[in-house]
Design an enzyme around this catalytic site. Structure first.
Site, PDB file in Angstrom:
ATOM      1  N   ARG A  25       0.841  -1.214   0.000  1.00 35.30           N
ATOM      2  CA  ARG A  25       0.000   0.000   0.000  1.00 35.30           C
ATOM      3  C   ARG A  25       0.874   1.261   0.000  1.00 35.30           C
ATOM      4  NH1 ARG A  25      -0.454   4.633   2.630  1.00 35.30           N
ATOM      5  NH2 ARG A  25      -0.039   3.569   4.597  1.00 35.30           N
ATOM      6  N   ASP A  26       1.571   1.544   1.069  1.00 28.06           N
ATOM      7  CA  ASP A  26       2.376   2.774   1.144  1.00 28.06           C
ATOM      8  C   ASP A  26       3.519   2.711   0.132  1.00 28.06           C
ATOM      9  OD1 ASP A  26       3.181   5.248   2.061  1.00 28.06           O
ATOM     10  OD2 ASP A  26       3.421   4.656   4.141  1.00 28.06           O
ATOM     11  N   HIS A 219       5.461   4.741  12.612  1.00 27.62           N
ATOM     12  CA  HIS A 219       5.491   4.654  11.146  1.00 27.62           C
ATOM     13  C   HIS A 219       6.489   5.709  10.658  1.00 27.62           C
ATOM     14  CE1 HIS A 219       3.067   4.206   7.226  1.00 27.62           C
ATOM     15  NE2 HIS A 219       3.699   5.347   7.010  1.00 27.62           N
ATOM     16  N   HIS A 221       9.008   7.299   7.989  1.00 31.85           N
ATOM     17  CA  HIS A 221       9.602   7.399   6.644  1.00 31.85           C
ATOM     18  C   HIS A 221      11.077   7.745   6.853  1.00 31.85           C
ATOM     19  CE1 HIS A 221       6.101   7.024   3.866  1.00 31.85           C
ATOM     20  NE2 HIS A 221       5.473   7.150   5.018  1.00 31.85           N
ATOM     21  N   CYS A 252       4.056   9.225   0.180  1.00 31.42           N
ATOM     22  CA  CYS A 252       2.680   9.655   0.017  1.00 31.42           C
ATOM     23  C   CYS A 252       2.628  10.637  -1.145  1.00 31.42           C
ATOM     24  CB  CYS A 252       2.194  10.314   1.312  1.00 31.42           C
ATOM     25  SG  CYS A 252       0.569  11.046   1.136  1.00 31.42           S
ATOM     26  N   ASN A 261       9.595   4.439   3.017  1.00 32.53           N
ATOM     27  CA  ASN A 261       9.398   4.061   4.416  1.00 32.53           C
ATOM     28  C   ASN A 261      10.683   3.413   4.923  1.00 32.53           C
ATOM     29  OD1 ASN A 261       6.564   3.899   3.187  1.00 32.53           O
ATOM     30  ND2 ASN A 261       6.170   3.685   5.359  1.00 32.53           N
TER      31      ASN A 261
HETATM   32  P1  HMG Z   1     -13.348  13.875  -2.357  1.00 33.80           P
HETATM   33  O1  HMG Z   1     -13.111  14.422  -3.728  1.00 33.80           O
HETATM   34  O2  HMG Z   1     -13.445  14.842  -1.229  1.00 33.80           O
HETATM   35  O3  HMG Z   1     -14.672  12.939  -2.347  1.00 33.80           O
HETATM   36  O4  HMG Z   1     -12.216  12.787  -2.098  1.00 33.80           O
HETATM   37  P2  HMG Z   1     -16.187  13.281  -2.655  1.00 33.80           P
HETATM   38  O5  HMG Z   1     -16.957  12.616  -1.597  1.00 33.80           O
HETATM   39  O6  HMG Z   1     -16.371  14.745  -2.913  1.00 33.80           O
HETATM   40  O7  HMG Z   1     -16.464  12.491  -4.046  1.00 33.80           O
HETATM   41  C1  HMG Z   1     -15.889  12.907  -5.284  1.00 33.80           C
HETATM   42  C2  HMG Z   1     -15.851  11.709  -6.228  1.00 33.80           C
HETATM   43  O8  HMG Z   1     -14.963  10.720  -5.719  1.00 33.80           O
HETATM   44  C3  HMG Z   1     -17.202  11.009  -6.401  1.00 33.80           C
HETATM   45  O9  HMG Z   1     -17.232  10.469  -7.725  1.00 33.80           O
HETATM   46  C4  HMG Z   1     -17.129   9.865  -5.419  1.00 33.80           C
HETATM   47  O10 HMG Z   1     -17.954   8.788  -5.757  1.00 33.80           O
HETATM   48  C5  HMG Z   1     -15.663   9.473  -5.553  1.00 33.80           C
HETATM   49  P3  HMG Z   1     -18.109  11.173  -8.890  1.00 33.80           P
HETATM   50  O11 HMG Z   1     -19.495  11.235  -8.361  1.00 33.80           O
HETATM   51  O12 HMG Z   1     -17.513  12.571  -9.062  1.00 33.80           O
HETATM   52  O13 HMG Z   1     -17.890  10.276 -10.063  1.00 33.80           O
HETATM   53  N1  HMG Z   1     -15.157   8.847  -4.318  1.00 33.80           N
HETATM   54  C6  HMG Z   1     -14.586   7.634  -4.268  1.00 33.80           C
HETATM   55  N2  HMG Z   1     -14.290   6.718  -5.207  1.00 33.80           N
HETATM   56  C7  HMG Z   1     -13.719   5.566  -4.804  1.00 33.80           C
HETATM   57  N3  HMG Z   1     -13.405   5.300  -3.512  1.00 33.80           N
HETATM   58  C8  HMG Z   1     -13.673   6.188  -2.541  1.00 33.80           C
HETATM   59  C9  HMG Z   1     -14.273   7.409  -2.908  1.00 33.80           C
HETATM   60  N4  HMG Z   1     -14.674   8.490  -2.202  1.00 33.80           N
HETATM   61  C10 HMG Z   1     -15.206   9.354  -3.066  1.00 33.80           C
HETATM   62  N5  HMG Z   1     -13.349   5.900  -1.278  1.00 33.80           N
HETATM   63  C11 HMG Z   1     -10.934  11.166  -0.879  1.00 33.80           C
HETATM   64  C12 HMG Z   1     -11.903  12.351  -0.805  1.00 33.80           C
HETATM   65  C13 HMG Z   1     -10.326  10.966   0.485  1.00 33.80           C
HETATM   66  C14 HMG Z   1     -11.692   9.947  -1.337  1.00 33.80           C
HETATM   67  C15 HMG Z   1      -9.830  11.497  -1.931  1.00 33.80           C
HETATM   68  O14 HMG Z   1      -9.229  12.735  -1.596  1.00 33.80           O
HETATM   69  C16 HMG Z   1      -8.746  10.444  -2.037  1.00 33.80           C
HETATM   70  O15 HMG Z   1      -9.002   9.338  -2.508  1.00 33.80           O
HETATM   71  N6  HMG Z   1      -7.506  10.787  -1.634  1.00 33.80           N
HETATM   72  C17 HMG Z   1      -6.362   9.881  -1.672  1.00 33.80           C
HETATM   73  C18 HMG Z   1      -5.822   9.734  -0.287  1.00 33.80           C
HETATM   74  C19 HMG Z   1      -4.678   8.748  -0.243  1.00 33.80           C
HETATM   75  O16 HMG Z   1      -4.809   7.604  -0.636  1.00 33.80           O
HETATM   76  N7  HMG Z   1      -3.501   9.210   0.266  1.00 33.80           N
HETATM   77  C20 HMG Z   1      -2.362   8.361   0.494  1.00 33.80           C
HETATM   78  C21 HMG Z   1      -2.546   7.483   1.700  1.00 33.80           C
HETATM   79  S1  HMG Z   1      -2.287   8.303   3.252  1.00 33.80           S
HETATM   80  C22 HMG Z   1      -0.600   8.065   3.592  1.00 33.80           C
HETATM   81  O17 HMG Z   1       0.119   7.581   2.736  1.00 33.80           O
HETATM   82  C23 HMG Z   1      -0.067   8.386   4.963  1.00 33.80           C
HETATM   83  C24 HMG Z   1       0.217   7.151   5.821  1.00 33.80           C
HETATM   84  O18 HMG Z   1       1.101   6.269   5.160  1.00 33.80           O
HETATM   85  C25 HMG Z   1       0.832   7.571   7.177  1.00 33.80           C
HETATM   86  C26 HMG Z   1       2.017   8.525   7.030  1.00 33.80           C
HETATM   87  O19 HMG Z   1       3.003   8.170   6.369  1.00 33.80           O
HETATM   88  O20 HMG Z   1       1.917   9.618   7.581  1.00 33.80           O
HETATM   89  C27 HMG Z   1      -1.065   6.381   6.108  1.00 33.80           C
HETATM   90 MG    MG Z   2       3.289   6.455   5.131  1.00 34.33          MG
END
Ligand code: HMG
Ligand code: MG
Length: 312
Positions: A25-26, A219, A221, A252, A261
């Site tokens: 995933r990450d 966690h 990085h 990310c 990471n």
């Molecule tokens: P949004 O644009 O605010 O969502 O996205 P919305 O509710 O306004 O919906 C807009 C459109 O997105 C709609 O589609 C929804 O159906 C669709 P449309 O009607 O326009 O065709 N939608 C989705 N589709 C599939 N799956 C869903 C979903 N939700 C809405 N779940 C959202 C908000 C959070 C979904 C978006 O901003 C997003 O996907 N962001 C990606 C976030 C991400 O994956 N980031 C990386 C992971 S975090 C990380 O790496 C940190 C971590 O490792 C810890 C660290 O290192 O600190 C964990």
């Molecule tokens: Mg991370």
């Protein structure tokens, strides 16, 4: 000559550590080369063969935002039919839509994620900190109904690419809210790899005034080569859960300056050499990492893996 007052320094370390492998995933979410589901399945199977029992395999996020994770449901189905319940396969969930998809995929553990920084959250999930918690309510309700465990992530714990240093008071508020919602464990993310051992020590000393540190994972990085030293300080505070990524993959898409990471190889080598059981076979893990790095056409950032590779 010794002054006669020198005493040996003793470390009190846990005997066993739980590693949460986040490579699939990450590690992969930031990669622009789209891998096939079969390659991801084979990679995860090799991680399982290496002894990893907790593997965060994918995320149910917007596929246009993170295309690499678009095959979440298909990949999960393949993994579940291969491994049943023998391996914990958590997935990352941002909102109710993602949770509904995860429940349809019969997952038994999800990870929800927020941050201590408003700007990072806005870039990452298009929500403020408060809005992220509003989104978590239906997730935790569904989780309860379907007996699904909920893990919490907090990003930018030590610093944010947009806002700089994090206030401990903000972090404590976010932690309290996540525990109140029902997270069984919270992973503290050094998203851009700015933490240093002294800062980790200071933070954990602060957190233990209010929380049970046994409920935290770290966690790190590894942007500045501090991750392993930070793990060692965390171990001395009794932390026994660490997220890491095979081969050191990771990053990310919404955290500029956040490369890999902590590499699982580096973590396992240090722990096993310190007589801390991880259940992971380093040479088999190297096979998994080589497989995926080869698919991505990338070199490893893990010194331990590079050394193993050089001996081959
Ligand atoms: P949004 O644009 O605010 O969502 O996205 P919305 O509710 O306004 O919906 C807009 C459109 O997105 C709609 O589609 C929804 O159906 C669709 P449309 O009607 O326009 O065709 N939608 C989705 N589709 C599939 N799956 C869903 C979903 N939700 C809405 N779940 C959202 C908000 C959070 C979904 C978006 O901003 C997003 O996907 N962001 C990606 C976030 C991400 O994956 N980031 C990386 C992971 S975090 C990380 O790496 C940190 C971590 O490792 C810890 C660290 O290192 O600190 C964990
Ligand atoms: Mg991370």
């Amino acid at each position: 000559m010794s002054s006669g007052t020198a005493r040996p320094v003793k470390f009190s370390l846990p005997r066993k550590v739980k590693i949460i492998e986040v490579g699939p995933r990450d590690g992969l979410q930031n990669e622009s080369l789209l891998l096939s589901s079969e390659d991801k399945f084979n990679y995860i199977s090799l991680l399982v063969a290496a002894g990893l029992k907790n593997i965060e395999v994918t995320s149910f996020v917007r596929p246009d935002r993170v295309p690499q994770m678009a095959d979440a449901a298909y990949l999960l189905a393949k993994l579940q039919s291969a491994f049943g319940n023998s391996i914990n396969l958590p997935v990352l969930i941002p909102n109710a839509k993602g949770m509904q998809a995860a429940i349809a995929s019969k997952v038994s553990e999800v990870a929800i994620f927020t941050a201590t920084s408003e700007s990072f959250n806005r870039h990452n999930i298009n929500a403020s900190i408060d809005e992220s918690f509003t989104r978590f309510i239906p997730i935790t309700q569904l989780a309860k109904k379907h007996r699904c465990k909920v893990r919490g992530y907090i990003s930018t714990v030590f610093g944010c690419p947009y806002e700089g240093k994090t206030k401990i008071s903000t972090l404590k508020k976010v932690i309290k809210k996540l525990f109140t919602l029902g997270a069984y464990e919270i992973s503290l993310g050094d998203t851009i790899g700015v933490a240093t051992p002294m800062e980790v020590n200071k933070l954990l000393n602060e957190l233990k005034l209010n929380f049970d540190l046994a409920k935290f994972a770290m966690h790190f990085h590894d942007s500045r080569g501090q991750a392993l030293a930070n793990v060692f300080v965390s171990l001395q505070h009794g932390i026994s859960k660490f997220d890491s990524s095979s081969g050191g993959l990771g990053g990310c898409p919404y955290a500029p300056g956040a490369p890999g990471n902590l590499a699982t190889e580096d973590l396992v080598f240090m722990l096993e050499s310190s007589k801390i059981n991880t259940g992971v076979d380093l040479n088999k893990l190297a096979v998994a990492s080589r497989f995926i790095l080869n698919k991505l056409g990338k070199a490893t950032t893990s010194k331990c893996l590079a050394t193993i590779n050089a001996k081959k």
